[in-house]
Design a protein around this motif. Structure first.
Motif, PDB file in Angstrom:
ATOM      1  N   ALA A  27      20.977 -34.088  15.298  1.00  0.00           N
ATOM      2  CA  ALA A  27      19.752 -33.849  16.052  1.00  0.00           C
ATOM      3  C   ALA A  27      20.037 -33.014  17.297  1.00  0.00           C
ATOM      4  O   ALA A  27      19.303 -32.096  17.632  1.00  0.00           O
ATOM      5  CB  ALA A  27      19.111 -35.185  16.458  1.00  0.00           C
ATOM      6  N   VAL A  28      21.141 -33.316  17.985  1.00  0.00           N
ATOM      7  CA  VAL A  28      21.479 -32.559  19.185  1.00  0.00           C
ATOM      8  C   VAL A  28      21.806 -31.119  18.830  1.00  0.00           C
ATOM      9  O   VAL A  28      21.396 -30.175  19.497  1.00  0.00           O
ATOM     10  CB  VAL A  28      22.665 -33.217  19.917  1.00  0.00           C
ATOM     11  CG1 VAL A  28      23.186 -32.314  21.027  1.00  0.00           C
ATOM     12  CG2 VAL A  28      22.236 -34.578  20.483  1.00  0.00           C
ATOM     13  N   THR A  30      20.750 -29.276  16.475  1.00  0.00           N
ATOM     14  CA  THR A  30      19.637 -28.464  16.000  1.00  0.00           C
ATOM     15  C   THR A  30      18.530 -28.342  17.041  1.00  0.00           C
ATOM     16  O   THR A  30      17.537 -27.673  16.805  1.00  0.00           O
ATOM     17  CB  THR A  30      19.054 -29.061  14.707  1.00  0.00           C
ATOM     18  OG1 THR A  30      18.642 -30.417  14.955  1.00  0.00           O
ATOM     19  CG2 THR A  30      20.084 -29.036  13.590  1.00  0.00           C
ATOM     20  N   THR A  31      18.669 -28.984  18.193  1.00  0.00           N
ATOM     21  CA  THR A  31      17.661 -28.883  19.241  1.00  0.00           C
ATOM     22  C   THR A  31      17.853 -27.582  20.008  1.00  0.00           C
ATOM     23  O   THR A  31      18.930 -27.304  20.515  1.00  0.00           O
ATOM     24  CB  THR A  31      17.762 -30.061  20.216  1.00  0.00           C
ATOM     25  OG1 THR A  31      17.516 -31.274  19.507  1.00  0.00           O
ATOM     26  CG2 THR A  31      16.733 -29.926  21.335  1.00  0.00           C
ATOM     27  N   LYS A  32      16.795 -26.784  20.099  1.00  0.00           N
ATOM     28  CA  LYS A  32      16.870 -25.514  20.805  1.00  0.00           C
ATOM     29  C   LYS A  32      16.458 -25.673  22.258  1.00  0.00           C
ATOM     30  O   LYS A  32      15.605 -26.490  22.589  1.00  0.00           O
ATOM     31  CB  LYS A  32      15.965 -24.474  20.127  1.00  0.00           C
ATOM     32  CG  LYS A  32      16.505 -23.927  18.817  1.00  0.00           C
ATOM     33  CD  LYS A  32      15.679 -22.730  18.368  1.00  0.00           C
ATOM     34  CE  LYS A  32      16.309 -22.040  17.167  1.00  0.00           C
ATOM     35  NZ  LYS A  32      15.559 -20.816  16.788  1.00  0.00           N
ATOM     36  N   LEU A  33      17.058 -24.872  23.107  1.00  0.00           N
ATOM     37  CA  LEU A  33      16.650 -24.822  24.500  1.00  0.00           C
ATOM     38  C   LEU A  33      15.361 -24.024  24.624  1.00  0.00           C
ATOM     39  O   LEU A  33      15.145 -23.066  23.872  1.00  0.00           O
ATOM     40  CB  LEU A  33      17.745 -24.155  25.341  1.00  0.00           C
ATOM     41  CG  LEU A  33      19.109 -24.830  25.367  1.00  0.00           C
ATOM     42  CD1 LEU A  33      20.101 -23.953  26.131  1.00  0.00           C
ATOM     43  CD2 LEU A  33      19.016 -26.200  26.002  1.00  0.00           C
ATOM     44  N   LYS A  34      14.521 -24.403  25.561  1.00  0.00           N
ATOM     45  CA  LYS A  34      13.305 -23.634  25.786  1.00  0.00           C
ATOM     46  C   LYS A  34      13.650 -22.367  26.566  1.00  0.00           C
ATOM     47  O   LYS A  34      14.379 -22.415  27.555  1.00  0.00           O
ATOM     48  CB  LYS A  34      12.293 -24.467  26.581  1.00  0.00           C
ATOM     49  CG  LYS A  34      11.716 -25.637  25.804  1.00  0.00           C
ATOM     50  CD  LYS A  34      10.667 -26.372  26.631  1.00  0.00           C
ATOM     51  CE  LYS A  34      10.060 -27.524  25.840  1.00  0.00           C
ATOM     52  NZ  LYS A  34       9.027 -28.258  26.636  1.00  0.00           N
ATOM     53  N   THR A  92      18.909 -19.559  22.959  1.00  0.00           N
ATOM     54  CA  THR A  92      18.255 -20.860  22.796  1.00  0.00           C
ATOM     55  C   THR A  92      19.138 -21.881  22.098  1.00  0.00           C
ATOM     56  O   THR A  92      18.839 -23.078  22.127  1.00  0.00           O
ATOM     57  CB  THR A  92      16.937 -20.708  22.023  1.00  0.00           C
ATOM     58  OG1 THR A  92      17.197 -20.107  20.739  1.00  0.00           O
ATOM     59  CG2 THR A  92      15.937 -19.847  22.795  1.00  0.00           C
ATOM     60  N   ALA A  93      20.236 -21.410  21.485  1.00  0.00           N
ATOM     61  CA  ALA A  93      21.193 -22.341  20.876  1.00  0.00           C
ATOM     62  C   ALA A  93      22.216 -22.838  21.895  1.00  0.00           C
ATOM     63  O   ALA A  93      23.080 -23.648  21.557  1.00  0.00           O
ATOM     64  CB  ALA A  93      21.907 -21.671  19.705  1.00  0.00           C
TER      65      ALA A  93
END
Length: 227
Positions: A27-28, A30-34, A92-93
């Motif tokens: 989950a971490v 694959t979470t993208k930064l805004k 964003t990654a």
């Protein structure tokens, strides 16, 4: 009914534990930064200024390069409070981006951009700087802490800010602004108020700190949007 031996149960529990432990990591990952909110370069971008009615502007030629905006021609020192502004450029990654051109520009201590004609500008302030990010995606500038300013007799009021633009291979040129936490003009600035996400708005506000013997310093990381 199938019977599980003690050894089978132990293996199953071990397998289940590994799955549960791995899930948060996926989950971490694959979470993208805004992305950092984009802000127009405005009318006083030194390489290509548009100016405004009643405020003529002329491009800087040659453009001053380097990371210190506080030393003008002949080594003249600028007016105003000197600060260090630094940060990283990433996607964003969360991957840092080396070799990216970072430009900044802002008003001087008298409230004028370097490209404004017929203005009583500070001759010791270049008003523009440009560097490339290092292998860790970092950039850094020495500049002054800007003041807010007004145009059109106070019709347009801007909080203290520094313009910042990034460009490079594989990137669409991207511009934003650096704002300062605690500046009294933040609440009335129309650009700041357009950002609805409180976390993004907070990310745009630099908090200055001072290291003993050094200049006040602030960090501003830039997350560029996906191409």
């Amino acid at each position: 009914m199938t019977q599980f031996s003690h050894d089978d149960r132990r293996k199953f529990i071990g397998w289940l534990a590994r799955i549960l432990m791995a899930t948060p990591l996926v989950a971490v990952a694959t979470t993208k930064l805004k992305p950092t909110p984009a802000v127009t370069v405005g009318p006083f971008y030194p390489p290509q200024p548009m100016g405004l009615p009643f405020f003529g502007a002329k491009a800087l030629n040659p453009l001053p390069e380097g990371n210190d905006l506080t030393i003008g021609p002949g080594g003249r020192q600028s007016e105003g409070e000197k600060i260090n502004l630094s940060g990283r450029v990433m996607n964003t990654a969360g991957q840092v981006l080396p070799g990216i051109r970072v430009e900044i520009w802002q008003v001087d201590a008298r409230g004028h951009y370097a490209v404004e004609k017929a203005a009583d500008k500070d001759p010791g302030f270049t008003g523009y700087g440009a560097v490339s990010t290092d292998a860790s995606g970092r950039y850094g500038f020495t500049t002054i802490r800007p003041q807010g300013y007004a145009r059109y007799g106070g019709l347009i009021k801007r909080a203290a800010h520094v313009h910042l633009r990034v460009s490079g291979a594989g990137l669409t040129p991207f511009a934003t602004e650096v704002w300062f936490a605690g500046d009294p003009g933040n609440e009335r600035d129309s650009f700041i108020s357009r950002i609805d996400d409180p976390q993004l708005r907070d990310r745009m506000l630099v908090r200055m700190s001072r290291v003993e013997g050094g200049l006040p310093a602030g960090t501003f990381d830039v997350v560029v949007p996906d191409a």
